[in-house]
Design a protein around this motif. Structure first.
Motif, PDB file in Angstrom:
ATOM      1  N   THR A 171       9.951  86.852  61.157  1.00 57.89           N
ATOM      2  CA  THR A 171       8.834  86.279  61.896  1.00 57.89           C
ATOM      3  C   THR A 171       8.292  87.289  62.895  1.00 57.89           C
ATOM      4  N   ARG A 174      -0.376  81.539  62.244  1.00 57.02           N
ATOM      5  CA  ARG A 174       0.580  81.735  61.147  1.00 57.02           C
ATOM      6  C   ARG A 174       0.388  80.623  60.126  1.00 57.02           C
ATOM      7  N   TYR A 184      -0.072  85.728  58.163  1.00 56.82           N
ATOM      8  CA  TYR A 184      -0.752  85.589  59.450  1.00 56.82           C
ATOM      9  C   TYR A 184      -2.238  85.908  59.295  1.00 56.82           C
TER      10      TYR A 184
END
Length: 275
Positions: free
Chosen positions: A44, A72, A78
């Motif tokens: 992440t 996201r 993203y």
């Protein structure tokens, strides 16, 4: 993204695009260098989703603002978008506009672009370019107002918009050197339409940047350039996850363009300004 332009078919809000674009890109290209710190090597992106608005000043007068948004998606990718609005009547009448969008994934501590679009709307001929990043073939392919784009990609190359996110991650990992140590340098790569540029940045100390009713401690960076008549500087605050809170473009000793963070969806908790 193929076969379409997000900023082309529908009207955009007015903006001094031809003047602001070099400043928006002044953060320059970012790419990985050296080992990836374990703290940022997860799956992440170590930067939160957020929105932010920068006031834009030209030669000391406020002419508009720049809005950004990082989101996201459910598939783990993203989206980073920059839109502009003019507040100067003259610039609104001229119909200038700038829009950018970058899509990417986070992998092994590095932003990996998927696609990028840029549209500069201005009197006469508009300027645009878009590219898709093929990481298996290591090529970026797309089109622009000057024709097709087909560029070989070195490992770690970024696009002109999401580079500021990669730079923020690098700054956070570095945690800044102690006083007396050599100023850290950052060497980065970015796709600029039909070529890949190599640029470098160096830290130039610490400042307190006004924000809201206080100040944010920030690290000042300078983009290294040939010649002494121009300079590009940016201030990055730990409270803003090392993203820029100010960007300044100097030409021939004059503050040509200045972006200053006005507000964001993140809680930055500014400190009292130094006397």
């Amino acid at each position: 993204m193929p076969g379409r332009h997000r900023f082309g078919p529908r009207p955009r809000r007015g903006w001094a695009a031809v003047m602001v674009l070099p400043l928006v890109l002044a953060l320059g290209p970012a790419g990985p260098a050296g080992a990836v710190p374990a703290a940022v090597a997860g799956t992440t992106l170590p930067l939160p989703e957020h929105t932010a608005r920068y006031a834009v000043f030209r030669k000391g007068s406020e002419v508009g603002h720049l809005d950004i948004e990082l989101t996201r998606h459910e598939d783990g990718s993203y989206r980073y978008v920059a839109d502009t609005t003019a507040t100067s009547l003259l610039l609104r009448i001229l119909g200038l506009a700038l829009g950018e969008e970058g899509r990417f994934r986070w992998a092994a501590g590095t932003i990996r672009p998927l696609g990028y679009e840029q549209m500069v709307r201005r009197p006469g001929r508009n300027k645009h370019w878009q590219a898709r990043f093929d990481w298996q073939a290591l090529r970026a392919r797309g089109d622009s107002h000057r024709g097709p784009i087909d560029v070989a990609l070195p490992s770690g190359v970024l696009d002109p918009l999401t580079v500021r996110l990669q730079l923020a991650v690098r700054l956070g990992a570095a945690r800044l050197g102690a006083g007396g140590e050599p100023a850290p340098r950052y060497r980065f790569h970015v796709l600029e339409r039909d070529e890949v540029e190599v640029q470098a940045f160096v830290e130039r100390g610490r400042d307190a940047v006004p924000y809201d009713d206080g100040c944010l401690p920030a690290t000042k960076l300078e983009r290294l350039r040939d010649g002494e008549s121009r300079g590009d500087y940016s201030w990055h605050a730990e409270a803003f996850h090392w993203m820029p809170v100010r960007i300044l473009q100097v030409r021939d000793g004059e503050h040509k363009m200045d972006l200053r963070l006005r507000h964001t969806s993140l809680n930055l908790d500014p400190r009292p300004c130094p006397p």
